[in-house]
Design a protein around this motif. Structure first.
Motif, PDB file in Angstrom:
ATOM      1  N   PHE A 172       0.840  -1.194   0.000  1.00 21.27           N
ATOM      2  CA  PHE A 172       0.000   0.000   0.000  1.00 21.27           C
ATOM      3  C   PHE A 172       0.883   1.257   0.000  1.00 21.27           C
ATOM      4  N   ASP A 173       0.574   2.190  -0.898  1.00 22.59           N
ATOM      5  CA  ASP A 173       1.286   3.471  -1.004  1.00 22.59           C
ATOM      6  C   ASP A 173       2.762   3.305  -1.326  1.00 22.59           C
ATOM      7  N   ASN A 174       3.146   2.186  -1.908  1.00 25.16           N
ATOM      8  CA  ASN A 174       4.517   1.951  -2.362  1.00 25.16           C
ATOM      9  C   ASN A 174       4.461   1.643  -3.855  1.00 25.16           C
ATOM     10  N   PRO A 175       4.244   2.634  -4.697  1.00 24.22           N
ATOM     11  CA  PRO A 175       3.875   2.378  -6.102  1.00 24.22           C
ATOM     12  C   PRO A 175       4.897   1.597  -6.912  1.00 24.22           C
ATOM     13  N   ASP A 176       6.178   1.670  -6.562  1.00 24.36           N
ATOM     14  CA  ASP A 176       7.192   0.988  -7.364  1.00 24.36           C
ATOM     15  C   ASP A 176       7.601  -0.357  -6.792  1.00 24.36           C
ATOM     16  N   SER A 199      -7.247  -9.618  -0.168  1.00 26.79           N
ATOM     17  CA  SER A 199      -6.590  -8.310  -0.125  1.00 26.79           C
ATOM     18  C   SER A 199      -6.458  -7.682  -1.501  1.00 26.79           C
ATOM     19  N   ASN A 200      -6.525  -8.516  -2.551  1.00 29.58           N
ATOM     20  CA  ASN A 200      -6.412  -7.948  -3.894  1.00 29.58           C
ATOM     21  C   ASN A 200      -7.573  -7.020  -4.245  1.00 29.58           C
ATOM     22  N   LYS A 201      -8.661  -7.082  -3.467  1.00 35.88           N
ATOM     23  CA  LYS A 201      -9.783  -6.172  -3.707  1.00 35.88           C
ATOM     24  C   LYS A 201      -9.545  -4.790  -3.101  1.00 35.88           C
ATOM     25  N   PHE A 202      -8.363  -4.587  -2.508  1.00 35.99           N
ATOM     26  CA  PHE A 202      -8.046  -3.317  -1.860  1.00 35.99           C
ATOM     27  C   PHE A 202      -6.763  -2.692  -2.397  1.00 35.99           C
ATOM     28  N   LEU A 203      -6.150  -3.330  -3.387  1.00 35.34           N
ATOM     29  CA  LEU A 203      -4.890  -2.841  -3.945  1.00 35.34           C
ATOM     30  C   LEU A 203      -5.178  -2.000  -5.182  1.00 35.34           C
ATOM     31  N   ASN A 204      -4.774  -0.744  -5.128  1.00 35.11           N
ATOM     32  CA  ASN A 204      -5.070   0.215  -6.191  1.00 35.11           C
ATOM     33  C   ASN A 204      -3.861   0.319  -7.123  1.00 35.11           C
ATOM     34  N   PRO A 205      -3.997  -0.052  -8.402  1.00 37.26           N
ATOM     35  CA  PRO A 205      -2.833  -0.057  -9.292  1.00 37.26           C
ATOM     36  C   PRO A 205      -2.303   1.332  -9.625  1.00 37.26           C
ATOM     37  N   VAL A 206      -3.071   2.368  -9.325  1.00 37.22           N
ATOM     38  CA  VAL A 206      -2.598   3.724  -9.593  1.00 37.22           C
ATOM     39  C   VAL A 206      -1.549   4.142  -8.563  1.00 37.22           C
ATOM     40  N   ARG A 207      -1.812   3.903  -7.308  1.00 37.78           N
ATOM     41  CA  ARG A 207      -0.950   4.459  -6.252  1.00 37.78           C
ATOM     42  C   ARG A 207      -0.203   3.420  -5.434  1.00 37.78           C
ATOM     43  N   ASP A 208      -0.597   2.135  -5.529  1.00 35.07           N
ATOM     44  CA  ASP A 208       0.019   1.102  -4.706  1.00 35.07           C
ATOM     45  C   ASP A 208       1.020   0.289  -5.511  1.00 35.07           C
ATOM     46  N   GLY A 209       1.842  -0.448  -4.793  1.00 34.17           N
ATOM     47  CA  GLY A 209       2.707  -1.415  -5.442  1.00 34.17           C
ATOM     48  C   GLY A 209       1.937  -2.675  -5.777  1.00 34.17           C
ATOM     49  N   ALA A 210       2.662  -3.759  -5.949  1.00 35.30           N
ATOM     50  CA  ALA A 210       2.030  -5.029  -6.321  1.00 35.30           C
ATOM     51  C   ALA A 210       2.512  -6.125  -5.387  1.00 35.30           C
ATOM     52  N   ALA A 275       2.033  -3.878 -16.837  1.00 37.64           N
ATOM     53  CA  ALA A 275       1.029  -3.448 -17.810  1.00 37.64           C
ATOM     54  C   ALA A 275      -0.208  -2.907 -17.095  1.00 37.64           C
ATOM     55  N   ALA A 276      -0.653  -3.613 -16.071  1.00 39.19           N
ATOM     56  CA  ALA A 276      -1.820  -3.153 -15.317  1.00 39.19           C
ATOM     57  C   ALA A 276      -1.554  -1.806 -14.672  1.00 39.19           C
ATOM     58  N   GLN A 277      -0.378  -1.647 -14.101  1.00 42.19           N
ATOM     59  CA  GLN A 277      -0.045  -0.375 -13.449  1.00 42.19           C
ATOM     60  C   GLN A 277       0.090   0.751 -14.468  1.00 42.19           C
ATOM     61  N   GLN A 278       0.704   0.439 -15.614  1.00 43.45           N
ATOM     62  CA  GLN A 278       0.902   1.469 -16.627  1.00 43.45           C
ATOM     63  C   GLN A 278      -0.423   1.987 -17.167  1.00 43.45           C
ATOM     64  N   VAL A 279      -1.340   1.073 -17.448  1.00 43.39           N
ATOM     65  CA  VAL A 279      -2.649   1.488 -17.949  1.00 43.39           C
ATOM     66  C   VAL A 279      -3.387   2.313 -16.900  1.00 43.39           C
ATOM     67  N   ALA A 280      -3.390   1.818 -15.663  1.00 46.14           N
ATOM     68  CA  ALA A 280      -4.111   2.520 -14.604  1.00 46.14           C
ATOM     69  C   ALA A 280      -3.525   3.904 -14.356  1.00 46.14           C
ATOM     70  N   ARG A 281      -2.217   4.024 -14.377  1.00 51.50           N
ATOM     71  CA  ARG A 281      -1.581   5.309 -14.080  1.00 51.50           C
ATOM     72  C   ARG A 281      -1.662   6.265 -15.257  1.00 51.50           C
ATOM     73  N   ASP A 285      -7.371   5.544 -14.005  1.00 52.29           N
ATOM     74  CA  ASP A 285      -8.590   4.762 -13.826  1.00 52.29           C
ATOM     75  C   ASP A 285      -8.221   3.486 -13.079  1.00 52.29           C
ATOM     76  N   ALA A 286      -8.573   3.438 -11.815  1.00 53.00           N
ATOM     77  CA  ALA A 286      -8.153   2.333 -10.947  1.00 53.00           C
ATOM     78  C   ALA A 286      -9.107   1.156 -11.078  1.00 53.00           C
ATOM     79  N   VAL A 287      -8.995   0.422 -12.178  1.00 55.78           N
ATOM     80  CA  VAL A 287      -9.772  -0.799 -12.368  1.00 55.78           C
ATOM     81  C   VAL A 287      -8.976  -1.961 -11.784  1.00 55.78           C
ATOM     82  N   ARG A 288      -9.659  -2.823 -11.067  1.00 55.93           N
ATOM     83  CA  ARG A 288      -8.962  -3.937 -10.421  1.00 55.93           C
ATOM     84  C   ARG A 288      -8.518  -4.962 -11.454  1.00 55.93           C
ATOM     85  N   PRO A 289      -7.200  -5.215 -11.554  1.00 52.20           N
ATOM     86  CA  PRO A 289      -6.736  -6.277 -12.449  1.00 52.20           C
ATOM     87  C   PRO A 289      -6.962  -7.646 -11.807  1.00 52.20           C
ATOM     88  N   LEU A 290      -6.874  -8.682 -12.615  1.00 53.38           N
ATOM     89  CA  LEU A 290      -6.783 -10.041 -12.086  1.00 53.38           C
ATOM     90  C   LEU A 290      -5.291 -10.325 -11.916  1.00 53.38           C
TER      91      LEU A 290
END
Length: 803
Positions: A172-176, A199-210, A275-281, A285-290
């Motif tokens: 969380f809040d560690n985008p890289d 927990s994957n339902k709470f991870l935002n690809p715009v601002r969070d890490g993976a 790819a998911a992070q790049q699209v979202a950022r 648009d913070a769409v939840r990836p699989l």
């Protein structure tokens, strides 16, 4: 963006897409052999680290351990992550979930040089390697889990179940950041781990890490098969697809083939993450990836002996046991151990001085890119102080003490709201679906609740959900606390709240974090301080009018009191302003677990903000406004700790003041629970002089306590005044009760306290007999009234301090 779950890298390998050249496979295999050699060596050897002569029994440790089962898979994953880090310049933290998995992490950490940098006596030569081997699981040295002493560690795994929630908290809040979390297949059977997959339902690809979960499916636990290893491939794939992941399978036992499969799988997983992070950022648009996850199916005890004494070891539960229990006295088994060690061909891996050969050293990243040296795994070095507003600005106005009612936690919510506004990338609040219930809903003015699952139109009408929310709600205290701990250990700040009775859900989890802090703080000087874990217990035992017996349990603080005095603190502020002062102090602190007990309902307010600050700073003190002994010896000391306990004690003091005006009564209030303990036992404890001055050594002390009464006795038993200490508290009496009725059932009511004073003060035993009888009658009358009307009498419900 989302790859179908049915497309797996194993299929890519079969089609000829092999990412590694044969020479690269050979080098990676050699590096992995070095890791495995170190793992076996640290488990079994204390001398002859490079096998330069035949193995002798005196070279072997007295304490022979198994713990080999998960180690080769852990180092296998580590080696492949290193390759990905070098190729893509990744920022990766490694989380080892399997228990007793330290050998699979310590080996790579040593080979990367980090271990020797931090512990120079474990140098990169034969002598250092000898010390490195001997220290493992040896008295006076390090344990067999990935303990705080291990560079790069951030999760011990001493108790299974928390690796994945910790991993998400780190992201969380560690985008890289990418958190590679190896989940043990035994661990995967625990409730906390099973829930943490969500927990994957709470991870935002715009601002969070993976987070990249890697299920280490080696088939066995200590002595039983692993459930997930004994279900069909299709069922296992459907399980993780149902959790919302794209599962990839790396399966087999042939090292060369497994290196190709793992390399291909990691390439695919990293590509999908980026790819998911790049699209979202790019689109914001913070769409939840699989998100991708990996199932690594390999033999337990991989590359170990296939058989010992006629029993299968590799691919069996026995590799988790002690297959060489008699090696010091059994020449055949000693030879088998030597053959096992020599099968890794250490002469090809280490030079004459015992240093890893140059062709293998290049496989490790450099500097902070090493997972063993990643600063996120020593989060205190990244921690910055919170930007805190002045808590005084949220104070409740108290024009007349004990006459104003207010919800104690509501101003705290307003304070936390502005803490969040000022720290929008480093502060989060965690609680199980009870933020508003605990009167902290002002937080939603700063940020909504994080929600990456589906949103419905009706959510806009008070749902308080948002993709970029910072209030973390989920009905799993395990997952929430795991998120918070991962968040704190990587250098950030947070606050956790829950109903008091259900904090026991996290008893054991709290224990583990306390133990981690204790070791890190007191025995690992290179670990920088992290922000304290702040826990608010609300919806407390004394205000459960309609929830009943199941919601009445103040015992979490008893569990807290068991832990090391260097890391635990417990506060019971009596009102809103004292709560604010305590919360500000806790948010500024480091390396503690601060537990705050404060009810959410309306309560009388006893201190203005200046008084609250002074009282909280002292932690314990005399309240002159409720005392009548100024300048004289008291006849009795009436003490309280907790909001309702304090109100009832004050009501008792008022009755005594009115009915027995010549009684010399001293009123003492306790905010910091450990002030009731000797200073020799706790840093916040009282000296004998302090305690004797407040409580006397020979006068009766009637102590009204929020929790179980024996806790106070346990803390204070060494003081001289303890012989005169009589504690009232919760005694497991209750159900659907009015507030006064519950207090009367547990003998903490004002009436019972008056009776106690009469019984304990010698001059009152006969003189105040009529008042004592009156109190007994009143108790019966109020009980009857509560059962008839469902409420307490108005003079109780509306009572205020009369002086």
């Amino acid at each position: 963006m989302n790859r179908p779950a049915s497309r797996r890298p194993t299929a890519l390998i079969e089609q000829g897409e092999r990412p590694l050249a044969d020479a690269e496979v050979d080098v990676m295999q050699a590096y992995w052999r070095a890791c495995n050699y170190l793992s076996v060596g640290m488990i079994y050897l204390k001398d002859n680290p490079l096998l330069r002569e035949p193995l002798q029994s005196e070279h072997v440790k007295h304490r022979l351990l198994g713990h080999w089962g998960a180690s080769p898979a852990l180092s296998f994953v580590w080696v492949h992550l290193n390759r990905a880090i070098l190729k893509h310049d990744l920022d990766v933290v490694f989380v080892a979930g399997p228990g007793h998995g330290a050998p699979g992490v310590l080996g790579p950490t040593y080979l990367e040089g980090t271990y020797s940098e931090i512990y120079p006596d474990k140098s990169e030569d034969a002598d250092g390697l000898r010390k490195f081997f001997k220290q493992f699981s040896f008295p006076g040295h390090i344990g067999s889990h990935v303990t705080p002493e291990t560079p790069g560690s951030i999760h011990e795994g001493g108790e299974l179940g928390y690796s994945l929630s910790h991993a998400y908290g780190m992201a969380f809040d560690n985008p890289d950041l990418i958190v590679a979390c190896v989940v043990g297949d035994g661990e995967a059977e625990t409730g906390p781990l099973a829930t943490a997959w969500h927990s994957n339902k709470f991870l935002n690809p715009v601002r969070d890490g993976a987070v990249l979960p890697i299920l280490n499916l080696n088939g066995y636990k200590i002595a039983n098969p692993a459930i997930l290893a004994r279900i069909s491939h299709a069922e296992l794939e459907a399980l993780f697809a149902g959790y919302g992941y794209t599962p990839y399978f790396v399966e087999g036992s042939d090292p060369a083939e497994m290196h190709q499969k793992m390399a291909a799988t990691l390439e695919t997983a990293i590509a999908e993450i980026r790819a998911a992070q790049q699209v979202a950022r790019h689109t914001n648009d913070a769409v939840r990836p699989l998100w991708p996850m990996i199932v690594l199916r390999s033999p337990k005890g991989w590359t170990g002996p296939r058989e010992i004494n006629g029993h299968q070891v590799e691919g069996s539960w026995r590799s988790h046991q002690v297959p060489f229990a008699d090696v010091r006295n059994n020449p055949a088994n000693l030879k088998l151990l030597e053959d096992w060690l020599r099968s890794y061909r250490p002469e090809e891996l280490f030079d004459a001085d015992g240093r890893l050969v140059p062709r293998l050293r290049v496989l490790a990243p450099r500097g902070r890119r090493r997972m063993s040296a990643n600063p996120h795994a020593n989060g205190g070095v990244l921690r910055k102080e919170l930007n805190l507003p002045d808590f005084r600005n949220y104070a409740v106005e108290v024009p007349s003490r004990g006459t104003v009612e207010h919800e104690n936690t509501r101003p705290l919510g307003e304070f936390l709201r502005d803490v969040m506004k000022l720290n929008m990338a480093t502060f989060r609040v965690f609680g199980p679906d009870e933020t508003a219930s605990n009167r902290l809903q002002a937080l939603y003015e700063a940020s909504k609740k994080t929600w990456m699952a589906d949103l419905l139109p009706g959510d806009a009408d008070g749902g308080e959900l948002a993709r970029d929310g910072r209030v973390m709600e989920m009905l799993s205290e395990h997952t929430l606390l795991g998120w918070l701990e991962g968040y704190l250990l990587t250098g950030r700040h947070g606050f956790f709240h829950t109903y008091e009775a259900f904090a026991h859900v996290i008893d054991s989890m709290f224990n583990q974090h306390a133990k981690w802090l204790d070791i890190a703080k007191n025995h690992v000087p290179w670990r920088a301080p992290v922000a304290s874990e702040n826990i608010l217990l609300s919806s407390t035992v004394w205000r459960q009018d309609h929830n009943g017996f199941s919601h009445q349990d103040p015992g979490f603080i008893d569990v807290v009191a068991n832990k090391s005095s260097s890391v635990v603190r417990v506060y019971l502020p009596p009102d809103a302003n004292t709560l604010l002062a305590v919360a500000d102090h806790c948010l500024r602190s480091t390396d503690y677990i601060n537990v705050i007990v404060a009810d959410k309902q309306k309560h009388l307010q006893f201190t203005n903000i200046d008084e609250a600050i002074t009282h909280a700073a002292k932690g314990i003190g005399i309240w002159p406004r409720a005392s009548t002994d100024a300048g004289e010896e008291p006849d009795v000391v009436l003490a309280s700790c907790g909001d309702v306990a304090t109100m009832e004690a004050l009501a008792a003091a008022a009755m005594l003041r009115e009915r027995i005006p010549d009684l010399k009564l001293r009123f003492v209030n306790v905010v910091d629970l450990f002030r009731m303990q000797p200073a020799a036992e706790h840093p916040h404890g009282s000296t004998e002089r302090e305690f004797d001055s407040l409580f006397t050594t020979d006068r009766p002390i009637i102590f009204n306590f929020h929790g179980y009464p024996w806790l106070i006795h346990r803390l204070a038993y060494r003081f001289k005044g303890h012989d005169h200490l009589h504690v009232r508290g919760y005694k497991e009496k209750g159900n659907i009760n009015t507030p006064l009725e519950l207090a009367m059932l547990n003998e903490t009511s004002r009436f019972h306290l008056v009776i106690d004073v009469i019984d304990r003060v010698p001059k009152l035993r006969t003189r105040a007999a009529h008042l004592k009888e009156e109190m007994k009658n009143v108790i019966i009358d109020h009980t009857r009234y509560a059962h008839e009307h469902g409420t307490d009498r108005p003079e109780i419900a509306n009572w205020t301090w009369p002086y």
